[in-house]
Scaffold this active site. Structure first.
Site, PDB file in Angstrom:
ATOM      1  NE  ARG A  53      89.891  55.010 157.095  1.00  0.00           N
ATOM      2  CZ  ARG A  53      90.715  53.995 157.396  1.00  0.00           C
ATOM      3  NH1 ARG A  53      91.936  53.954 156.915  1.00  0.00           N
ATOM      4  NH2 ARG A  53      90.312  53.014 158.174  1.00  0.00           N
ATOM      5  CB  ILE A  79      91.114  49.534 155.118  1.00  0.00           C
ATOM      6  CG1 ILE A  79      91.856  50.856 154.920  1.00  0.00           C
ATOM      7  CG2 ILE A  79      89.773  49.809 155.763  1.00  0.00           C
ATOM      8  CD1 ILE A  79      91.081  51.855 154.016  1.00  0.00           C
ATOM      9  CB  SER A  80      95.480  49.767 158.994  1.00  0.00           C
ATOM     10  OG  SER A  80      96.153  48.650 158.484  1.00  0.00           O
ATOM     11  CD  GLN A  81      93.143  52.618 165.334  1.00  0.00           C
ATOM     12  OE1 GLN A  81      93.871  51.652 165.557  1.00  0.00           O
ATOM     13  NE2 GLN A  81      92.753  53.434 166.265  1.00  0.00           N
TER      14      GLN A  81
END
Ligand code: SAH
Length: 229
Positions: A53, A79-81
């Site tokens: 990530r 960027i999503s959790q």
């Protein structure tokens, strides 16, 4: 000469420590943020462990990449959790041999997670700079089964339809009908629906023959689904 060798060894060692650190952070992320909150789809957990990530966020933010929240990726996007990525992935029940469409490539992270599990991922991004950046990164990481398309995801990607699953990562005011049309019989779509900048609802859309069912899952906050003028 000796000094050069010592410096080289030190730099290799420190790079090693650096990446081991990220590996540890990623393992903690999976255990504490994802498994502890009930995600148990094995392929999803494996993918969350595999995808690096920190490579999908701007360099200055790499240390925060495994934090329990969304991160800015430039151009006003995020960027999503990690938990949300895992939750959305688990809910569309991806499997080997599947063809998946994503709307909102952003950093390319969600596409990489899906690409670890399924046969082919098509991902559409409306901001060309972000889409091209994601494309280069995914190529460098050898995700040969992802195709990044620059365009308005409202219309989906007709030429490769139907899809086993569709994952939308920007909040739409309503569910775009072309996306429902491009879902396979028995397919699942996950999409945040609601007004931009307010709390939205994450929805699961399922297609069974002519029947479309929708289920409200949880309140979420995503960047808005935008349209080309
Ligand atoms: N899935 C991404 C999250 C990106 S945020 C990731 O893992 O990093 C949502 C993205 O959707 C943004 O990059 C935004 O530019 C894009 N987007 C918004 N509206 C869109 C549309 N109509 N078509 C395609 N992409 C869109």
């Amino acid at each position: 000469m000796k000094l050069a060798i010592i410096l080289l060894v030190l730099s290799v060692l420190s790079q090693e420590a650096y990446s081991q650190n990220f590996e540890r952070m990623r393992e903690n992320m999976v255990r504490q943020q994802i498994q502890n909150r009930g995600i148990d789809h094995q392929a999803t957990l494996r993918a969350m462990r595999n995808v690096e990530r920190h490579l999908f966020v701007p360099r200055a933010q790499q240390r925060r990449a495994y934090d329990d929240g969304p991160q800015p990726i430039g151009y006003g996007q995020t960027i999503s959790q990690p938990y949300i990525v895992a939750y959305m992935t688990q809910l569309v029940n991806p499997g080997p041999g599947h063809k998946v469409l994503e709307i909102g490539a952003g950093s390319g992270y969600q596409a990489a997670v899906l690409a670890e599990i399924v046969e082919k991922v098509y991902t559409i991004e409306i901001i060309p700079e972000l889409g091209n950046q994601a494309k280069i990164l995914l190529e460098n990481l050898e995700y040969d089964n992802v195709e990044v398309i620059i365009g308005d995801g409202y219309f989906g990607h007709e030429s490769e339809a139907p899809y086993d699953a569709i994952v939308v990562t920007a909040a739409a005011e309503y569910i775009p009908p072309p996306l429902v049309a491009q879902l396979k019989d028995g397919g699942k779509m996950i999409i945040p629906v609601g007004s931009p900048f307010l709390v939205q609802t994450l929805m699961l859309v399922e297609k069974q023959g002519d029947r479309i069912t929708t289920k409200n899952l949880m309140p979420v906050r995503f960047v808005p689904f935008t349209r080309k003028e």
